[in-house]
Design a protein around this motif. Structure first.
Motif, PDB file in Angstrom:
ATOM      1  N   GLN A 111      -8.266   9.147   5.684  1.00 36.74           N
ATOM      2  CA  GLN A 111      -8.429  10.306   4.808  1.00 36.74           C
ATOM      3  C   GLN A 111      -9.269  11.393   5.474  1.00 36.74           C
ATOM      4  O   GLN A 111      -8.981  12.589   5.352  1.00 36.74           O
ATOM      5  CB  GLN A 111      -9.050   9.870   3.466  1.00 36.74           C
ATOM      6  N   VAL A 168      -5.149   0.160   8.993  1.00 41.10           N
ATOM      7  CA  VAL A 168      -5.032   1.473   8.350  1.00 41.10           C
ATOM      8  C   VAL A 168      -5.135   1.321   6.833  1.00 41.10           C
ATOM      9  O   VAL A 168      -5.586   2.233   6.130  1.00 41.10           O
ATOM     10  CB  VAL A 168      -3.697   2.149   8.763  1.00 41.10           C
ATOM     11  N   TYR A 169      -4.735   0.158   6.329  1.00 42.41           N
ATOM     12  CA  TYR A 169      -4.733  -0.072   4.881  1.00 42.41           C
ATOM     13  C   TYR A 169      -5.976  -0.807   4.378  1.00 42.41           C
ATOM     14  O   TYR A 169      -6.069  -1.127   3.194  1.00 42.41           O
ATOM     15  CB  TYR A 169      -3.481  -0.866   4.480  1.00 42.41           C
ATOM     16  N   SER A 170      -6.908  -1.101   5.277  1.00 40.65           N
ATOM     17  CA  SER A 170      -8.161  -1.705   4.814  1.00 40.65           C
ATOM     18  C   SER A 170      -8.970  -0.627   4.096  1.00 40.65           C
ATOM     19  O   SER A 170      -8.684   0.571   4.215  1.00 40.65           O
ATOM     20  CB  SER A 170      -8.949  -2.250   6.009  1.00 40.65           C
ATOM     21  N   GLU A 171      -9.996  -1.061   3.384  1.00 43.45           N
ATOM     22  CA  GLU A 171     -10.804  -0.081   2.652  1.00 43.45           C
ATOM     23  C   GLU A 171     -11.389   0.965   3.604  1.00 43.45           C
ATOM     24  O   GLU A 171     -11.272   2.166   3.381  1.00 43.45           O
ATOM     25  CB  GLU A 171     -11.927  -0.816   1.906  1.00 43.45           C
ATOM     26  N   LYS A 192      -8.602   3.193   5.171  1.00 41.05           N
ATOM     27  CA  LYS A 192      -8.103   4.252   4.286  1.00 41.05           C
ATOM     28  C   LYS A 192      -9.053   5.451   4.267  1.00 41.05           C
ATOM     29  O   LYS A 192      -8.632   6.599   4.274  1.00 41.05           O
ATOM     30  CB  LYS A 192      -7.948   3.705   2.860  1.00 41.05           C
ATOM     31  N   LYS A 193     -10.350   5.122   4.232  1.00 41.41           N
ATOM     32  CA  LYS A 193     -11.365   6.174   4.196  1.00 41.41           C
ATOM     33  C   LYS A 193     -11.297   7.001   5.502  1.00 41.41           C
ATOM     34  O   LYS A 193     -11.343   8.226   5.479  1.00 41.41           O
ATOM     35  CB  LYS A 193     -12.744   5.505   4.057  1.00 41.41           C
ATOM     36  N   ALA A 252       1.454  11.592   4.709  1.00 39.16           N
ATOM     37  CA  ALA A 252       0.014  11.498   4.449  1.00 39.16           C
ATOM     38  C   ALA A 252      -0.647  12.859   4.261  1.00 39.16           C
ATOM     39  O   ALA A 252      -1.753  12.951   3.733  1.00 39.16           O
ATOM     40  CB  ALA A 252      -0.673  10.749   5.595  1.00 39.16           C
ATOM     41  N   ASN A 299       0.806  -1.220   0.000  1.00 43.13           N
ATOM     42  CA  ASN A 299       0.000   0.000   0.000  1.00 43.13           C
ATOM     43  C   ASN A 299       0.838   1.269   0.000  1.00 43.13           C
ATOM     44  O   ASN A 299       0.672   2.114  -0.874  1.00 43.13           O
ATOM     45  CB  ASN A 299      -0.939  -0.002   1.214  1.00 43.13           C
ATOM     46  N   ASN A 350      -0.883   9.856  10.647  1.00 38.94           N
ATOM     47  CA  ASN A 350      -1.978   9.520   9.734  1.00 38.94           C
ATOM     48  C   ASN A 350      -3.077   8.753  10.478  1.00 38.94           C
ATOM     49  O   ASN A 350      -4.237   9.116  10.446  1.00 38.94           O
ATOM     50  CB  ASN A 350      -1.473   8.742   8.504  1.00 38.94           C
TER      51      ASN A 350
END
Lengths: 410, 410
Positions: free
Chosen positions: B315, B305-308, B311-312, B220, B90, B250
């Protein structure tokens, strides 16, 4: 051109446990049908579930982090007061150790290595033999030794031999050393030190201005009420000793990571101009600059080890592992092996049959009994001819190990 | 007689943030009626809740530890494969960084300090000025410097001045340095480095056999698609650079603790006999010997943190903090202050009014606006005349800070 720390090149090929891992993996690959039968009693790693009280505290802490009003970011580098106080009040009740003397970390392995940052060059450093390899390797890495000889002993370190004759507690050396590592209950021999033995070491330290780095990671396993659980039970220790402790083995935190160092204000080292400097002040500064505190949910989990429920659950774990140790001791004794340790520590230390080396024994146990043990020589030259069996396992596995010992080694 | 590490005595009295803490505590004690009004924009610590995806993953991991079949003890010291792989896939997608190049830790502060263990003595070390104080203090502690002068600069370090003229990215030095610390997006100035600027540094490093320690803890926050997020986007960097990253800013992990270093196989240092040695090999050995892996539930949280969903949620945090940065920039600009940073970083770097020092500004902001900022001079001599406002706060607090800036500084 960036130069590297050449001291790293003095290190022997493998830290003990990676080497064990390598041999086990090679065996399993060559014998896929045996792989599932392997029972690991090598590395001293706990196997039983994390106590409920600890898990509940960690869940609660994670939830707190999900709410702005209870969110916590950077904590105090030296540890939260709630945990430092819980340690002082519970682990050191009656020993006049204050919360402020407790420095919380992510584990004793880190602490015993990192502590060298605050000491100067040129100290004479003594370790026992056999010994937990981290003490040795971290001294090599920081430049406190010369090269290793054929037996693996490094030039510049003072090796204090531990053997059956001295019950694995080293004699007080005739020479003067500046820093000595002592670990009781001992890893790897499972020996414990008596009050008189520790008093002799403290008296030596006070007389010679020596600092004792006392590793008490296994204190929870002490069954004999006469065996000291802390170096601070010994008169004078507050002037010469640091104590390392961990939640790894009592609370099952090997994967969760939490430990601490106790540093009384009164332990000092000497600067090059002869000034006495409090070790506590140096360690606190080191901690502020190079560490950012242990994970908050982890610190809450560690605090819960001292709750009423937590204490009960930890005691059940200790009882379980010490029950394993008893079975292992009995099985080894029954097949005629000479057995040490395992009474106040989760390690059983066994003499190999006459003429059999530690690694021979490791290979034999791996290949014939499909049991992984730790070769004594991996802990130092004086460990040759012994092997260590860890009592950290399920009861079913330990019973099976005992059966296999009787089948393959009788 | 145990000697201490005299280098510690060269350190200036206080690490910056403890000194800020001291002044804030003294003010709050002297003005108890104001204490509740204080808004802290000093230390760069996140304030918003830990993302739900992270908390769910941590809960699940804690539950796993409660069951013998899913219990995990010691993990791999370098980090679990699941996390190393998630990072490589990722954070470094398309950059040819493998899971094996990722070394997971309990945070970047530890990593940037500990990395010095593997380097030799006598390296010429360059840092920017202003700079994150940990780079300096850890070099002092390990003996890579002489004493500090009156401005706080240590003998033996090469200071690369960052100022408004060079957009806070230092010019390539004429001299040869062995190791250089670069941090972009920058703490404390909030500056970002362009592709061309980083390429010039990598070219310099390749030509001079310099190692770049690249701190990308704030990547980030980069909004501009032309600004590189990783040093490995730069041609040649895999032969000369290590990259430090963190989940602190992040994912909101400042209290949870997780970070990592990226070390490609191709970065080497030189032994005293002129042999090239892979930095990766040395760091791996250091890690095996002095660390026991980051906490398992924490590593699972970092993976999330890198799951869908993760990430959302990350963000959203970034959007929130960068919205704060925009408001702070605008407020400072509106009252006539010269403002830098805050566009690709969560820090706004502000020039003090003519003739006002950084600590004067700190005291004025504390006493008049009841806002805690960080004095620029705390980050180095070249930071004098600036102050840093952190955008890590709730929106309500930031709006209130903007109002107070306009009231007290207009």
């Amino acid at each position: 051109m960036a130069s590297i720390n050449d001291n790293f090149l003095k290190l022997k090929a493998g830290y003990l446990f990676p080497e064990i891992g390598r041999r086990v993996a090679a065996y399993a690959e060559a014998n896929p049908d045996k792989a599932s039968q392997l029972i690991r009693c090598g590395i001293g790693d706990v196997t039983e579930p994390l106590p409920l009280a600890v898990r509940e505290a960690m869940h609660k802490a994670v939830d707190e982090l999900g709410c702005r009003d209870t969110f916590r970011g950077y904590g105090p580098e030296q540890g939260y007061d709630f945990l430092r106080k819980a340690v002082a009040d519970n682990a050191y009740a009656g020993l006049d150790i204050s919360a402020d003397d407790i420095f919380v970390s992510d584990g004793s392995k880190c602490d015993t290595g990192n502590i060298l940052d605050i000491f100067g060059k040129g100290n004479t450093i003594a370790i026992t033999d056999p010994v937990y390899p981290v003490y040795v390797d971290t001294n090599v890495m920081i430049g406190n030794t010369g090269e290793a000889d054929e037996s693996g002993r490094y030039e510049g370190l003072v090796y204090l031999e531990c053997n059956a004759e001295n019950n694995f507690v080293p004699a007080i050396p005739e020479e003067k050393v500046d820093i000595v590592y002592l670990c009781y209950p001992n890893n790897p021999t499972g020996a414990s030190a008596t009050r008189e033995q520790l008093q002799a070491w403290v008296d030596y330290a006070l007389k010679n201005d020596t600092i004792i780095l006392y590793d008490a990671a296994y204190e929870a396993f002490i069954q004999d009420p006469d065996v000291p659980k802390s170096i601070y039970e010994i008169e004078g220790a507050k002037n010469c000793a640091l104590e390392f402790r961990s939640f790894s083995k009592n609370g099952g935190f090997t994967g969760v990571r939490c430990g601490y160092i106790v540093i009384p204000e009164t332990v000092t080292g000497t600067s090059s101009t002869g000034e006495k400097v409090a070790i506590k002040k140096l360690w606190s500064r080191r901690t502020s600059t190079k560490f950012n505190g242990a994970s908050y949910p982890v610190q809450r989990g560690a605090e819960a080890v001292y709750s009423e429920e937590g204490k009960k659950q930890v005691q059940e774990l200790i009882t379980h592992y010490m029950g394993n140790a008893k079975l292992l001791r009995e099985a080894c004794t029954e097949i005629g092996l000479k057995v040490f340790g395992g009474e106040n520590a989760p390690y059983v230390w066994v003499a190999c049959p006459e003429g059999v080396t530690s690694w021979d024994m490791f290979d034999k146990m791996l290949e014939e009994a499909n049991v992984v043990i730790t070769p004594g020589s991996g802990f130092g030259a004086a460990g040759e001819g012994y092997f260590r069996i860890s009592a950290f396992n399920s009861r079913a596995n330990v019973e099976e190990v005992c059966r296999r010992l009787k089948t393959h080694l009788a």
